[in-house]
Motif scaffolding. Structure first.
Motif, PDB file in Angstrom:
ATOM      1  N   PHE A   1       0.820  -1.224   0.000  1.00 15.38           N
ATOM      2  CA  PHE A   1       0.000   0.000   0.000  1.00 15.38           C
ATOM      3  C   PHE A   1       0.851   1.271   0.000  1.00 15.38           C
ATOM      4  CE2 PHE A   1      -3.401  -2.397   2.691  1.00 15.38           C
ATOM      5  CZ  PHE A   1      -3.795  -3.092   1.568  1.00 15.38           C
TER       6      PHE A   1
ATOM      7  N   ASP B   1      -5.703  -3.679   7.427  1.00 13.81           N
ATOM      8  CA  ASP B   1      -5.643  -4.116   6.039  1.00 13.81           C
ATOM      9  C   ASP B   1      -4.177  -4.015   5.636  1.00 13.81           C
ATOM     10  OD1 ASP B   1      -6.182  -4.724   3.410  1.00 13.81           O
ATOM     11  OD2 ASP B   1      -7.805  -3.258   3.209  1.00 13.81           O
TER      12      ASP B   1
ATOM     13  N   ASP C   1      -3.121  -9.286  -0.510  1.00 15.24           N
ATOM     14  CA  ASP C   1      -4.010  -8.309   0.145  1.00 15.24           C
ATOM     15  C   ASP C   1      -4.903  -9.047   1.133  1.00 15.24           C
ATOM     16  OD1 ASP C   1      -5.485  -5.999   0.654  1.00 15.24           O
ATOM     17  OD2 ASP C   1      -6.567  -6.029  -1.251  1.00 15.24           O
ATOM     18  N   GLN C   2      -4.946  -8.570   2.369  1.00 12.47           N
ATOM     19  CA  GLN C   2      -5.786  -9.240   3.366  1.00 12.47           C
ATOM     20  C   GLN C   2      -6.115  -8.284   4.511  1.00 12.47           C
ATOM     21  OE1 GLN C   2      -4.045 -12.551   5.546  1.00 12.47           O
ATOM     22  NE2 GLN C   2      -6.029 -13.557   5.710  1.00 12.47           N
TER      23      GLN C   2
ATOM     24  N   GLU D   1     -13.957  -8.806   0.253  1.00 14.42           N
ATOM     25  CA  GLU D   1     -13.710  -8.044   1.478  1.00 14.42           C
ATOM     26  C   GLU D   1     -14.943  -7.297   1.984  1.00 14.42           C
ATOM     27  OE1 GLU D   1     -10.968  -4.748   1.093  1.00 14.42           O
ATOM     28  OE2 GLU D   1     -10.681  -5.154  -1.022  1.00 14.42           O
TER      29      GLU D   1
ATOM     30  N   GLU E   1     -10.935  -9.778   4.922  1.00 12.68           N
ATOM     31  CA  GLU E   1     -10.616  -9.929   3.495  1.00 12.68           C
ATOM     32  C   GLU E   1      -9.740 -11.153   3.260  1.00 12.68           C
ATOM     33  OE1 GLU E   1      -8.099  -6.757   2.015  1.00 12.68           O
ATOM     34  OE2 GLU E   1      -8.683  -7.150  -0.058  1.00 12.68           O
TER      35      GLU E   1
HETATM   36 MG    MG Z   1      -7.046  -5.051   1.622  1.00 15.85          MG
END
Ligand code: MG
Ligand code: MG
Length: 261
Positions: A57, A94, A105-106, A201, A232
């Motif tokens: 990110f 996140d 991504d989680q 998500e 997510e």
């Molecule tokens: Mg995410």
């Protein structure tokens, strides 16, 4: 345009996803009253860089941090700050990573100490929404089947389903087509096919579905200031099965050992 992935690409995405899952597991052992989101962010960045990857990110659309840390009424995209977490807070974390050319991504919503039962129930149901969405993410179904399953479960509990933010394809870019809304109609939308990799998500609010943006231009909060939860997973669709590329296993293990201390 949807970029369908080869099995080799899925393995690279899985590697990035597993690193994010391990990062969240590491953070799970650190979350307690008095800790600041900025401290968590620093730990996450070091951890990701120590594993031959970079934060997914940080710098993406000029976002300043490794983590999005969204506390209580913050839905998503909270910027880590130095306000200590308090007993009874919830924090949605996140996390993204970029490794070998592919993103992971989680997100997971954590309790800080003891959280009130209404909020705990919101967290449990939001996680169930994620599970029910994933259940529909199979070859031959449509994105609307995923969306519908999430919306129905949340609204059956009287919760608000955020409309403005959605799941997405994942690959060489963090956000690819298709969009994966958390509300929708069965049998509508993009056909789910072999090679599709998506982040599912749900962002579910205890009260109204309406949200507002804070002046920082990032943080999304609930319009009624009641809590919101966010979970997510990234999943990969194969012809005969769908695999979850992220895992909550490391978070679960860390939380279990914290409880036993
Ligand atoms: Mg995410
Ligand atoms: Mg995502």
């Amino acid at each position: 345009m949807i970029l369908y992935k080869t099995p080799e690409e899925v393995e690279l995405i899985r590697e990035s996803c597993q690193l994010v899952s391990r990062t969240l597991g590491m953070l799970a052992g650190e979350i307690k009253p008095g800790v600041t989101p900025l401290q968590l962010d620093a730990l996450a960045e070091t951890y990701i860089r120590d594993h031959q990857a970079v934060p997914g990110f940080k710098g993406l659309y000029d976002f300043p941090s490794t983590l999005c840390t969204s506390v209580n009424e913050q839905v998503v995209h909270g910027i880590p700050n130095n306000r200590p977490l308090k007993e009874g807070d919830i924090i949605s974390i996140d996390c993204g990573s970029y490794k070998n050319g592919y993103y992971g991504d989680q997100a997971f919503t954590f309790s800080v100490g003891e959280v009130d039962p209404k909020t705990l129930r919101l967290m449990k149901v939001t996680r169930e929404c994620l599970d029910q969405g994933i259940e529909q993410a199979r070859a031959g179904k449509r994105i609307g089947d995923v969306s519908f399953a999430i919306q129905r479960h949340a609204e059956n509990h009287g919760y608000g389903v955020v409309r403005e933010l959605v799941g997405h394809g994942v690959g060489k870019s963090m956000h690819e087509s298709p969009e994966v809304p958390n509300y929708g109609k069965r049998g509508k939308g993009t056909m789910i096919k072999k090679g599709l990799v998506i982040a599912i998500e749900p962002m579910i609010n205890l009260g109204t579905k309406r949200v507002k943006m804070l002046k920082d231009g990032w943080t999304v909060i609930t319009a009624d200031h009641r809590p919101s939860a966010h979970y997510e997973h990234c999943v990969a669709v194969f012809g005969d099965r769908t695999e979850i590329l992220t895992t909550f296993q490391f978070v679960e293990e860390a939380l279990a050992s914290t409880v036993n201390q």
